[in-house]
Design an enzyme around this catalytic site. Sequence first.
Site, PDB file in Angstrom:
ATOM      1  N   HIS A 143       0.925  -1.126  -0.181  1.00  0.00           N
ATOM      2  CA  HIS A 143       0.159  -0.306   0.025  1.00  0.00           C
ATOM      3  C   HIS A 143       1.048   1.470  -0.096  1.00  0.00           C
ATOM      4  O   HIS A 143       2.016   1.192   0.229  1.00  0.00           O
ATOM      5  CB  HIS A 143      -0.754   0.035   1.163  1.00  0.00           C
ATOM      6  CG  HIS A 143      -1.939  -0.945   1.207  1.00  0.00           C
ATOM      7  ND1 HIS A 143      -1.997  -2.371   1.583  1.00  0.00           N
ATOM      8  CD2 HIS A 143      -3.127  -0.895   0.645  1.00  0.00           C
ATOM      9  CE1 HIS A 143      -3.147  -2.617   1.263  1.00  0.00           C
ATOM     10  NE2 HIS A 143      -4.169  -2.008   0.884  1.00  0.00           N
ATOM     11  N   LYS A 147      -0.424   4.936   4.682  1.00  0.00           N
ATOM     12  CA  LYS A 147      -1.357   3.863   5.335  1.00  0.00           C
ATOM     13  C   LYS A 147      -0.830   3.655   6.840  1.00  0.00           C
ATOM     14  O   LYS A 147       0.398   3.323   7.105  1.00  0.00           O
ATOM     15  CB  LYS A 147      -1.686   2.567   4.547  1.00  0.00           C
ATOM     16  CG  LYS A 147      -2.578   1.588   5.092  1.00  0.00           C
ATOM     17  CD  LYS A 147      -2.844   0.409   4.260  1.00  0.00           C
ATOM     18  CE  LYS A 147      -3.897  -0.598   5.108  1.00  0.00           C
ATOM     19  NZ  LYS A 147      -4.938   0.079   5.544  1.00  0.00           N
TER      20      LYS A 147
HETATM   21  N1  LIG Z   1     -12.844  -0.702   3.060  1.00  0.00           N
HETATM   22  C1  LIG Z   1     -11.985  -0.454   1.689  1.00  0.00           C
HETATM   23  O1  LIG Z   1     -12.300  -0.468   0.631  1.00  0.00           O
HETATM   24  C2  LIG Z   1     -10.945   0.593   1.894  1.00  0.00           C
HETATM   25  C3  LIG Z   1     -10.755   0.907   3.256  1.00  0.00           C
HETATM   26  N2  LIG Z   1      -9.746   1.882   3.463  1.00  0.00           N
HETATM   27  C4  LIG Z   1      -9.673   2.585   5.033  1.00  0.00           C
HETATM   28  O2  LIG Z   1     -10.034   3.561   5.124  1.00  0.00           O
HETATM   29  C5  LIG Z   1      -9.441   4.399   6.133  1.00  0.00           C
HETATM   30  C6  LIG Z   1      -9.176   5.721   5.541  1.00  0.00           C
HETATM   31  O3  LIG Z   1      -8.163   5.559   4.623  1.00  0.00           O
HETATM   32  P1  LIG Z   1      -7.494   6.950   3.896  1.00  0.00           P
HETATM   33  O4  LIG Z   1      -8.863   7.624   3.237  1.00  0.00           O
HETATM   34  O5  LIG Z   1      -6.387   6.433   3.147  1.00  0.00           O
HETATM   35  O6  LIG Z   1      -6.982   7.514   5.259  1.00  0.00           O
HETATM   36  P2  LIG Z   1      -6.751   9.407   5.154  1.00  0.00           P
HETATM   37  O7  LIG Z   1      -5.710   9.321   6.529  1.00  0.00           O
HETATM   38  O8  LIG Z   1      -6.366   9.788   3.988  1.00  0.00           O
HETATM   39  O9  LIG Z   1      -8.183   9.815   5.632  1.00  0.00           O
HETATM   40  C7  LIG Z   1      -8.518   9.512   7.071  1.00  0.00           C
HETATM   41  C8  LIG Z   1      -9.556  10.904   7.426  1.00  0.00           C
HETATM   42  O10 LIG Z   1     -10.219  10.463   8.686  1.00  0.00           O
HETATM   43  C9  LIG Z   1     -10.367  11.923   9.269  1.00  0.00           C
HETATM   44  N3  LIG Z   1     -10.046  11.880  10.678  1.00  0.00           N
HETATM   45  C10 LIG Z   1      -8.700  11.758  11.117  1.00  0.00           C
HETATM   46  N4  LIG Z   1      -8.593  11.870  12.505  1.00  0.00           N
HETATM   47  C11 LIG Z   1     -10.085  12.099  12.773  1.00  0.00           C
HETATM   48  C12 LIG Z   1     -10.566  12.211  14.101  1.00  0.00           C
HETATM   49  N5  LIG Z   1      -9.749  12.368  15.258  1.00  0.00           N
HETATM   50  N6  LIG Z   1     -12.081  12.545  13.984  1.00  0.00           N
HETATM   51  C13 LIG Z   1     -12.601  12.565  12.977  1.00  0.00           C
HETATM   52  N7  LIG Z   1     -12.107  12.292  11.646  1.00  0.00           N
HETATM   53  C14 LIG Z   1     -10.809  12.112  11.637  1.00  0.00           C
HETATM   54  C15 LIG Z   1      -9.676  12.892   8.233  1.00  0.00           C
HETATM   55  O11 LIG Z   1     -10.636  13.588   7.604  1.00  0.00           O
HETATM   56  P3  LIG Z   1     -11.268  14.920   8.105  1.00  0.00           P
HETATM   57  O12 LIG Z   1     -10.338  15.616   8.467  1.00  0.00           O
HETATM   58  O13 LIG Z   1     -11.857  15.688   6.730  1.00  0.00           O
HETATM   59  O14 LIG Z   1     -12.337  14.578   9.131  1.00  0.00           O
HETATM   60  C16 LIG Z   1      -8.735  12.042   7.617  1.00  0.00           C
HETATM   61  O15 LIG Z   1      -8.232  12.896   6.473  1.00  0.00           O
HETATM   62  C17 LIG Z   1      -8.246   3.450   6.615  1.00  0.00           C
HETATM   63  O16 LIG Z   1      -8.649   2.708   7.681  1.00  0.00           O
HETATM   64  C18 LIG Z   1      -8.210   2.563   5.498  1.00  0.00           C
HETATM   65  O17 LIG Z   1      -7.799   1.319   5.694  1.00  0.00           O
HETATM   66  C19 LIG Z   1      -8.997   2.504   2.341  1.00  0.00           C
HETATM   67  C20 LIG Z   1      -9.418   2.252   1.179  1.00  0.00           C
HETATM   68  C21 LIG Z   1     -10.245   1.339   0.790  1.00  0.00           C
HETATM   69  O1  LIG Z   2      -5.649   2.065   3.321  1.00  0.00           O
HETATM   70  C1  LIG Z   2      -5.853   1.458   1.999  1.00  0.00           C
HETATM   71  O2  LIG Z   2      -5.543   2.475   1.062  1.00  0.00           O
HETATM   72  C2  LIG Z   2      -6.485   0.611   1.900  1.00  0.00           C
HETATM   73  N1  LIG Z   2      -7.212  -0.213   2.947  1.00  0.00           N
HETATM   74  C3  LIG Z   2      -8.071  -1.259   2.940  1.00  0.00           C
HETATM   75  C4  LIG Z   2      -7.271  -2.434   3.982  1.00  0.00           C
HETATM   76  O3  LIG Z   2      -6.582  -2.218   4.837  1.00  0.00           O
HETATM   77  O4  LIG Z   2      -7.413  -3.622   3.437  1.00  0.00           O
HETATM   78  C5  LIG Z   2      -8.372  -1.750   1.637  1.00  0.00           C
HETATM   79  C6  LIG Z   2      -7.371  -1.336   0.564  1.00  0.00           C
HETATM   80  O5  LIG Z   2      -6.382  -2.310   0.393  1.00  0.00           O
HETATM   81  C7  LIG Z   2      -6.756   0.202   0.602  1.00  0.00           C
END
Ligand SMILES: NC(=O)C1=CN([C@@H]2O[C@H](COP(=O)(O)OP(=O)(O)OC[C@H]3O[C@@H](n4cnc5c(N)ncnc54)[C@H](OP(=O)(O)O)[C@@H]3O)[C@@H](O)[C@H]2O)C=CC1
Ligand SMILES: O=C(O)C1=N[C@H](C(=O)O)C[C@H](O)C1
Length: 253
Positions: A143, A147
Amino acid sequence: MRVVVTGATGRMGREVIDAAREAGHDVVAVSHSASGEIGGVEIEPAREFPTLLEEHEPDAAIDFTLPDPSVSYVWDCAEAGVPAVVGTTGFSEAQHGELREASEAVPVLQAANFARGVQGLLSAVREAVAALPEYDVELTETHHNGKRDAPSGTANRVLDAIDETRGDSLRVHGREGEAPREAGEIGVHARRAGDISGEHEVLLAGNHEELRLTHRAGSRGVFAAGALDAAEWLAGRSPGWYDFSDTLPDSES
Ligand SMILES: NC(=O)C1=CN([C@@H]2O[C@H](COP(=O)(O)OP(=O)(O)OC[C@H]3O[C@@H](n4cnc5c(N)ncnc54)[C@H](OP(=O)(O)O)[C@@H]3O)[C@@H](O)[C@H]2O)C=CC1
Ligand SMILES: O=C(O)C1=N[C@H](C(=O)O)C[C@H](O)C1
């Protein structure tokens, strides 16, 4: 559909907002850190989340944030009667328990990976492990460098699928020094580099041959589209705990 998207400024939050707008959905963007506008939508403050749910009566909320805020957002959804799609990974068992508890009040769908191909990967892995019980298994996930959680949620899901098929295995996270492989163990390797959207490879080796099962997400748009499909499917369902596989065509039969 009207969707509330939390973590609006995150990698996935932005992606979901763009995909939802493109599909013609009405979007409420929620951020704990930013104000202004994102993807043409005004950002609403996270502290107002419960009020926003009451005011906008969305069909679903979509959350890709961190475990603590995610659990808190889902409790607010439970309070307001709003279905929740959770893509966040890295939950502790206790946090998972809270999500499940909240799903007694509203439908909650949590998935570690919203790419449809990962459902195919899970099926293929189950089948391969059952057919090749003596083969060594190693899992590698790759990744982007931002991450936080390791191994990925998807990797843990794949490991669970392997255990469901051949019984509990010893998971060895990386190897260093004197670390000979033990029969039945699964080596788990997490790589972090650049802006890689997400890759999972299961290697089975034995009998002088190798089988590699790999899923590679071409972009985060794949996850956003899957999460939106899940939200459309979840809206109007009964309270309960749902999996992404429930939303796919052959599970409706
Ligand atoms: N299920 C799936 O298909 C996928 C899952 N994921 C998962 O999604 C999650 C997010 O990934 P990603 O977008 O890359 O991460 P990022 O770090 O880019 O985004 C996470 C966001 O969460 C918010 N956040 C952070 N801290 C806090 C807090 N204390 N309170 C409230 N909001 C908060 C912020 O947005 P803001 O400041 O705007 O509130 C931050 O930008 C991860 O757990 C990842 O593994 C990722 C890709 C695909
Ligand atoms: O953090 C990511 O980017 C992703 N998180 C998910 C995971 O933890 O499996 C899904 C995807 O691989 C991207």
